[in-house]
Design a protein around this motif. Structure first.
Motif, PDB file in Angstrom:
ATOM      1  N   THR A  85       0.942  -1.345  -0.138  1.00  0.00           N
ATOM      2  CA  THR A  85      -0.157  -0.173   0.104  1.00  0.00           C
ATOM      3  C   THR A  85       0.980   1.184   0.221  1.00  0.00           C
ATOM      4  N   GLU A  86       0.353   2.419  -0.169  1.00  0.00           N
ATOM      5  CA  GLU A  86       1.004   3.564   0.005  1.00  0.00           C
ATOM      6  C   GLU A  86       1.891   3.570   1.303  1.00  0.00           C
ATOM      7  N   ALA A  87       1.093   3.230   2.334  1.00  0.00           N
ATOM      8  CA  ALA A  87       1.584   3.293   3.701  1.00  0.00           C
ATOM      9  C   ALA A  87       2.944   2.153   3.682  1.00  0.00           C
ATOM     10  N   GLY A  88       2.465   1.213   3.219  1.00  0.00           N
ATOM     11  CA  GLY A  88       3.450  -0.057   2.937  1.00  0.00           C
ATOM     12  C   GLY A  88       4.926   0.525   2.199  1.00  0.00           C
ATOM     13  N   GLN A  89       4.598   1.190   1.266  1.00  0.00           N
ATOM     14  CA  GLN A  89       5.950   1.559   0.384  1.00  0.00           C
ATOM     15  C   GLN A  89       6.845   2.580   1.384  1.00  0.00           C
ATOM     16  N   ALA A  90       6.236   3.467   2.120  1.00  0.00           N
ATOM     17  CA  ALA A  90       6.815   4.388   3.100  1.00  0.00           C
ATOM     18  C   ALA A  90       7.478   3.417   4.084  1.00  0.00           C
ATOM     19  N   LEU A  91       6.976   2.553   4.832  1.00  0.00           N
ATOM     20  CA  LEU A  91       7.354   1.499   5.786  1.00  0.00           C
ATOM     21  C   LEU A  91       8.423   0.816   4.996  1.00  0.00           C
ATOM     22  N   ALA A  92       8.132   0.094   3.937  1.00  0.00           N
ATOM     23  CA  ALA A  92       9.423  -0.653   3.542  1.00  0.00           C
ATOM     24  C   ALA A  92      10.495   0.172   3.018  1.00  0.00           C
ATOM     25  N   ALA A  93      10.578   1.411   2.617  1.00  0.00           N
ATOM     26  CA  ALA A  93      11.671   2.189   2.206  1.00  0.00           C
ATOM     27  C   ALA A  93      12.495   2.325   3.515  1.00  0.00           C
ATOM     28  N   GLU A  94      11.839   2.826   4.637  1.00  0.00           N
ATOM     29  CA  GLU A  94      12.693   2.917   5.583  1.00  0.00           C
ATOM     30  C   GLU A  94      12.876   1.891   6.640  1.00  0.00           C
ATOM     31  N   THR A  95      12.704   0.473   6.222  1.00  0.00           N
ATOM     32  CA  THR A  95      13.102  -0.556   6.947  1.00  0.00           C
ATOM     33  C   THR A  95      13.735  -1.594   5.964  1.00  0.00           C
ATOM     34  N   ALA A  96      13.095  -2.317   5.067  1.00  0.00           N
ATOM     35  CA  ALA A  96      13.718  -3.197   4.130  1.00  0.00           C
ATOM     36  C   ALA A  96      14.752  -2.506   3.282  1.00  0.00           C
ATOM     37  N   GLY A  97      14.226  -1.324   2.697  1.00  0.00           N
ATOM     38  CA  GLY A  97      14.987  -0.509   1.900  1.00  0.00           C
ATOM     39  C   GLY A  97      16.376   0.077   2.383  1.00  0.00           C
ATOM     40  N   LYS A  98      16.175   0.269   3.598  1.00  0.00           N
ATOM     41  CA  LYS A  98      17.428   0.655   4.382  1.00  0.00           C
ATOM     42  C   LYS A  98      18.503  -0.519   4.313  1.00  0.00           C
ATOM     43  N   ILE A  99      17.947  -1.673   4.800  1.00  0.00           N
ATOM     44  CA  ILE A  99      18.807  -2.779   4.744  1.00  0.00           C
ATOM     45  C   ILE A  99      19.589  -2.941   3.345  1.00  0.00           C
ATOM     46  N   ILE A 100      18.575  -2.871   2.453  1.00  0.00           N
ATOM     47  CA  ILE A 100      19.108  -3.052   1.121  1.00  0.00           C
ATOM     48  C   ILE A 100      20.152  -2.221   0.631  1.00  0.00           C
ATOM     49  N   ARG A 101      20.016  -1.064   0.913  1.00  0.00           N
ATOM     50  CA  ARG A 101      20.998   0.074   0.787  1.00  0.00           C
ATOM     51  C   ARG A 101      22.282  -0.214   1.491  1.00  0.00           C
ATOM     52  N   ILE A 102      22.245  -0.636   2.639  1.00  0.00           N
ATOM     53  CA  ILE A 102      23.427  -1.002   3.519  1.00  0.00           C
ATOM     54  C   ILE A 102      24.392  -2.158   2.706  1.00  0.00           C
ATOM     55  N   GLU A 103      23.483  -3.230   2.185  1.00  0.00           N
ATOM     56  CA  GLU A 103      23.965  -4.342   1.753  1.00  0.00           C
ATOM     57  C   GLU A 103      24.720  -4.001   0.326  1.00  0.00           C
ATOM     58  N   ASN A 104      24.182  -2.722  -0.397  1.00  0.00           N
ATOM     59  CA  ASN A 104      24.704  -2.204  -1.736  1.00  0.00           C
ATOM     60  C   ASN A 104      25.843  -1.648  -1.365  1.00  0.00           C
ATOM     61  N   ASP A 105      25.987  -0.914  -0.586  1.00  0.00           N
ATOM     62  CA  ASP A 105      26.856   0.115   0.107  1.00  0.00           C
ATOM     63  C   ASP A 105      28.161  -0.955   0.285  1.00  0.00           C
ATOM     64  N   ILE A 106      28.000  -2.021   1.035  1.00  0.00           N
ATOM     65  CA  ILE A 106      29.129  -2.954   1.187  1.00  0.00           C
ATOM     66  C   ILE A 106      29.477  -3.684  -0.153  1.00  0.00           C
ATOM     67  N   PHE A 107      28.994  -4.151  -0.792  1.00  0.00           N
ATOM     68  CA  PHE A 107      29.337  -4.560  -2.123  1.00  0.00           C
ATOM     69  C   PHE A 107      30.012  -3.699  -2.859  1.00  0.00           C
ATOM     70  N   ASP A 108      29.241  -2.366  -2.919  1.00  0.00           N
ATOM     71  CA  ASP A 108      29.936  -1.352  -3.681  1.00  0.00           C
ATOM     72  C   ASP A 108      31.286  -0.939  -3.148  1.00  0.00           C
ATOM     73  N   SER A 109      31.687  -1.229  -1.681  1.00  0.00           N
ATOM     74  CA  SER A 109      32.988  -0.889  -1.336  1.00  0.00           C
ATOM     75  C   SER A 109      34.057  -2.029  -1.587  1.00  0.00           C
ATOM     76  N   TRP A 110      33.628  -3.487  -2.044  1.00  0.00           N
ATOM     77  CA  TRP A 110      34.425  -4.372  -2.606  1.00  0.00           C
ATOM     78  C   TRP A 110      34.740  -4.310  -4.088  1.00  0.00           C
ATOM     79  N   PRO A 111      35.952  -4.994  -4.379  1.00  0.00           N
ATOM     80  CA  PRO A 111      36.338  -5.021  -5.692  1.00  0.00           C
ATOM     81  C   PRO A 111      35.375  -5.797  -6.279  1.00  0.00           C
ATOM     82  N   ARG A 112      35.067  -5.612  -7.767  1.00  0.00           N
ATOM     83  CA  ARG A 112      34.065  -6.305  -8.429  1.00  0.00           C
ATOM     84  C   ARG A 112      34.361  -7.776  -8.540  1.00  0.00           C
ATOM     85  N   GLU A 113      35.778  -7.813  -8.744  1.00  0.00           N
ATOM     86  CA  GLU A 113      36.109  -9.274  -8.557  1.00  0.00           C
ATOM     87  C   GLU A 113      35.940 -10.129  -7.322  1.00  0.00           C
TER      88      GLU A 113
END
Length: 145
Positions: A94-122
């Protein structure tokens, strides 16, 4: 043959357990149960909707656990379900669900992406390739049961 693991397998299992523990702590800090977080994470990873069967498949959660989490999220106005066919349903945020997901699961996904982005691609490619090889070999052995 005994029940003990090799030193490498013991280390692997401990690392998996500790990783799960970190995800659990993040879920708690963000105010969600593990199953609700995993459901929201899986939907976020797919966009803003996901087939119910895909949530079960991608999350590793049982159908019963997913259904229980979805019922709670539905009552809270976070998700709604719509039939896609006689045997298939799609879960939408829902609209409320999108907001909640962005602040919860989305935050974790951003953290994971930051970690992989900090590693060499190989390193990322090697990590993913080895993890997939282990999964495929484990799945094959499980099918032999």
């Amino acid at each position: 043959m005994g029940c003990g693991h090799s030193k490498a397998m013991r280390r692997y299992n401990h690392l998996l357990g500790e990783i799960d523990g970190v995800y659990h702590e993040m879920s708690l800090k963000l105010g969600l149960s593990d199953s609700a977080m995993i459901v929201l994470y899986t939907i976020c990873d797919s966009g803003s909707s996901c087939l119910l069967r895909d949530i079960c498949r991608y999350s590793g959660l049982s159908k019963q656990t997913v259904n229980s989490a979805l019922r709670k999220l539905e009552v809270e106005g976070v998700v709604y379900l719509e039939p896609v066919s006689a045997r298939s349903k799609c879960v939408f945020l829902t609209e409320a669900g999108q907001a909640l997901a962005a602040e919860t699961a989305g935050k974790i996904i951003r953290i994971e992406n930051d970690i992989f982005d900090s590693w060499p691609r190989e390193d990322v490619e090697q990590y993913l390739e080895l993890t997939e090889r282990f999964l495929l070999a484990l799945r094959k052995k499980a099918e032999e049961f």
